[in-house]
Write a protein that holds these residues in place. Structure first.
Motif, PDB file in Angstrom:
ATOM      1  N   GLN A  45     -14.221   3.598   9.248  1.00  0.00           N
ATOM      2  CA  GLN A  45     -13.002   4.269   9.427  1.00  0.00           C
ATOM      3  C   GLN A  45     -11.805   3.581   8.554  1.00  0.00           C
ATOM      4  O   GLN A  45     -11.724   2.522   8.683  1.00  0.00           O
ATOM      5  N   TYR A  46     -11.120   4.200   7.435  1.00  0.00           N
ATOM      6  CA  TYR A  46     -10.450   3.502   6.783  1.00  0.00           C
ATOM      7  C   TYR A  46      -9.245   4.229   6.899  1.00  0.00           C
ATOM      8  O   TYR A  46      -9.121   5.393   7.341  1.00  0.00           O
ATOM      9  N   ARG A  47      -8.111   3.487   6.577  1.00  0.00           N
ATOM     10  CA  ARG A  47      -6.776   4.115   6.529  1.00  0.00           C
ATOM     11  C   ARG A  47      -6.236   4.038   5.214  1.00  0.00           C
ATOM     12  O   ARG A  47      -6.322   3.003   4.426  1.00  0.00           O
ATOM     13  N   THR A  86      -9.330   7.743   8.844  1.00  0.00           N
ATOM     14  CA  THR A  86      -8.850   7.963  10.326  1.00  0.00           C
ATOM     15  C   THR A  86      -7.203   8.252  10.215  1.00  0.00           C
ATOM     16  O   THR A  86      -6.925   8.278  11.489  1.00  0.00           O
ATOM     17  N   ILE A  89      -2.085   3.872   7.314  1.00  0.00           N
ATOM     18  CA  ILE A  89      -2.205   2.545   7.659  1.00  0.00           C
ATOM     19  C   ILE A  89      -1.121   2.412   8.536  1.00  0.00           C
ATOM     20  O   ILE A  89      -0.034   3.004   8.837  1.00  0.00           O
ATOM     21  N   SER A  90      -1.637   1.740   9.633  1.00  0.00           N
ATOM     22  CA  SER A  90      -0.839   1.684  11.116  1.00  0.00           C
ATOM     23  C   SER A  90       0.123   0.750  10.891  1.00  0.00           C
ATOM     24  O   SER A  90       0.062  -0.356  10.174  1.00  0.00           O
ATOM     25  N   CYS A 113      -6.137  -6.742   8.436  1.00  0.00           N
ATOM     26  CA  CYS A 113      -7.501  -6.577   7.821  1.00  0.00           C
ATOM     27  C   CYS A 113      -8.099  -7.946   8.118  1.00  0.00           C
ATOM     28  O   CYS A 113      -9.421  -7.661   8.783  1.00  0.00           O
ATOM     29  N   THR A 117      -8.712  -5.368  12.571  1.00  0.00           N
ATOM     30  CA  THR A 117      -8.107  -4.290  13.148  1.00  0.00           C
ATOM     31  C   THR A 117      -7.872  -2.937  12.255  1.00  0.00           C
ATOM     32  O   THR A 117      -7.767  -1.784  13.197  1.00  0.00           O
ATOM     33  N   GLN A 118      -7.967  -3.116  11.051  1.00  0.00           N
ATOM     34  CA  GLN A 118      -8.057  -1.717  10.315  1.00  0.00           C
ATOM     35  C   GLN A 118      -8.433  -1.984   8.956  1.00  0.00           C
ATOM     36  O   GLN A 118      -8.416  -3.461   8.548  1.00  0.00           O
ATOM     37  N   ASN A 119      -8.700  -0.943   8.290  1.00  0.00           N
ATOM     38  CA  ASN A 119      -9.365  -1.116   7.168  1.00  0.00           C
ATOM     39  C   ASN A 119      -8.509  -0.382   6.071  1.00  0.00           C
ATOM     40  O   ASN A 119      -8.517   0.789   5.750  1.00  0.00           O
ATOM     41  N   SER A 157     -14.208  -5.600   8.534  1.00  0.00           N
ATOM     42  CA  SER A 157     -13.115  -4.833   7.810  1.00  0.00           C
ATOM     43  C   SER A 157     -13.161  -5.390   6.562  1.00  0.00           C
ATOM     44  O   SER A 157     -13.751  -6.330   6.072  1.00  0.00           O
TER      45      SER A 157
END
Length: 410
Positions: A45-47, A86, A89-90, A113, A117-119, A157
């Protein structure tokens, strides 16, 4: 990657990837000898950045191009890796406006990253981020894992950062790449994101005109961008992404690929030689394209081993071993190459001296191949689902030992 010489030099990836590079296939290897890979129980799941890529490429267009770049890897039928956007970026820390446009915002997103917590896939419109991170706004991009699970060797990540100055429609301060060249760059970078390192095949293409057949066999993961054609995966790229993420079934890795393995030796036939590039070239059939140039795979000897670390001099037993590479003597000088079925000849060569630092083939260390290469091997048969073992190569005219590389690092 950055401009250099004939073409463009890919960066192996900033962040964690620069620390774990091993080359000739996987970007990093765990202490048990297994490559660092993502879990395939679900799509990665990337952003993506919420701002534009450049003055001429808006957010929607950039998002579509990124999805198409990832799909090049996802569409390999013998591989099981998948990707899914997904969302944007958050927000995190100083990043709250949706558009990663400053170094401070980039640091906040990178921290997320690093924390797993996110990609994030970041667009740098002005080059400010590249100036801050690598002190050079002529670098086109970098990508790779941010964090790994030290217990399992799973990639947790990863990120990529894209320099929009190469797609802004302006000749200054940096001339644009064509859309095909730019997209090939980030298909390459998303290979790093997925856990692939650089590969050296048909190396002459990086430094001079090399002909159609050589270009057809030039890997996407070659350290130089030579042509937009590298946006199409080579036999080597397909083999390695499939070996790292094997698909099952009739079109899967075991049904479509076999493996050649062996060990590279000094002239004494006993001392194992590290960091030698090994290329397997298909035995050419008469007529048509030269298969020895179009259909080739590669590996680097000893890419599972710690190379210059993890021995009693550099890392005494009372010091903790890091999570990179094995200390198994059987892995010294060992190579493996995944290939489609057929007959191949093995040849060996030095890693090119231009391929160092972020664009390395063989990790942070590089040495010339000792002695000289013997002639290519007799044909070796590769059968689907099988490993052809013991394809050893003994170098010619080497000293019996390589003592200068057995001591501590400077």
């Amino acid at each position: 990657m950055q401009r250099t010489g004939r073409g463009l030099l890919f960066a192996a990836a900033g962040l964690l990837a620069a620390q774990i590079a091993t080359a000739g296939g996987p970007l990093g290897v765990f202490t048990n000898g297994q490559p660092y890979v993502w879990s395939t129980t679900a799509e990665i799941q990337y952003r993506t950045d919420g701002g534009p890529l450049s003055a001429t490429v808006n957010e929607a267009a950039a998002r579509a191009r990124v999805a198409a770049m990832f799909s090049v890897w996802e569409n390999v039928g013998s591989a099981s890796i998948g990707y899914n956007r997904t969302g944007a970026i958050s927000d995190v820390g100083a990043f709250t406006d949706g558009d990663v446009s400053t170094a401070v915002e980039f640091d906040a997103v990178s921290g997320a990253c690093d924390a797993g917590t996110q990609n994030p896939i970041v667009y740098d419109v002005t080059g400010e981020i590249f100036q801050d991170v690598v002190a050079d706004d002529a670098v086109i991009g970098f990508a790779g894992p941010c964090s790994i699970d030290p217990g399992t060797g799973r990639i947790l990540s990863g990120s990529a950062t894209m320099n929009g100055l190469y797609q802004d429609g302006q000749a200054a301060p940096i001339a644009d790449l064509s859309a095909a060249e730019y997209d090939a760059t980030f298909i390459h970078e998303f290979g790093h994101f997925s856990g692939l390192d650089h590969s050296q095949i048909n190396v002459e293409c990086g430094f001079a005109s090399c002909g159609t057949d050589n270009l057809a066999g030039l890997p996407t993961m070659f350290p130089f961008l030579v042509t937009g054609q590298q946006g199409t995966l080579s036999i080597d790229d397909i083999g390695w992404i499939s070996k790292l993420y094997p698909q099952a079934g009739g079109a899967g890795f075991a049904a479509t690929h076999g493996t050649i393995t062996g060990t590279i030796y000094f002239s004494d036939g006993e001392s194992h030689a590290q960091l030698v590039n090994v290329v397997a070239r298909r035995v050419d059939a008469a007529g048509g394209a030269d298969e020895s140039r179009t259909t080739a795979g590669s590996g680097v000897s000893g890419n599972r081993f710690r190379v210059f670390r993890g021995n009693p001099i550099n890392e005494p037993s009372d010091q903790p071993l890091g999570p990179f590479g094995t200390v198994d003597p059987a892995d010294i000088g060992f190579y493996e190459i995944p290939l489609p079925p057929g007959n191949y000849r093995i040849e060996v060569e030095s890693i090119n001296p231009e391929f160092v630092a972020g664009s390395s083939v063989g990790g942070d260390e590089r040495i010339d191949m000792p002695g000289t290469a013997p002639p290519p091997s007799a044909p070796i048969n590769v059968a689907a689902g099988a490993t052809n073992v013991g394809n050893d190569v003994t170098l010619i005219g080497t000293p019996p030992r390589f003592d200068q590389f057995e001591g501590p690092e400077p």
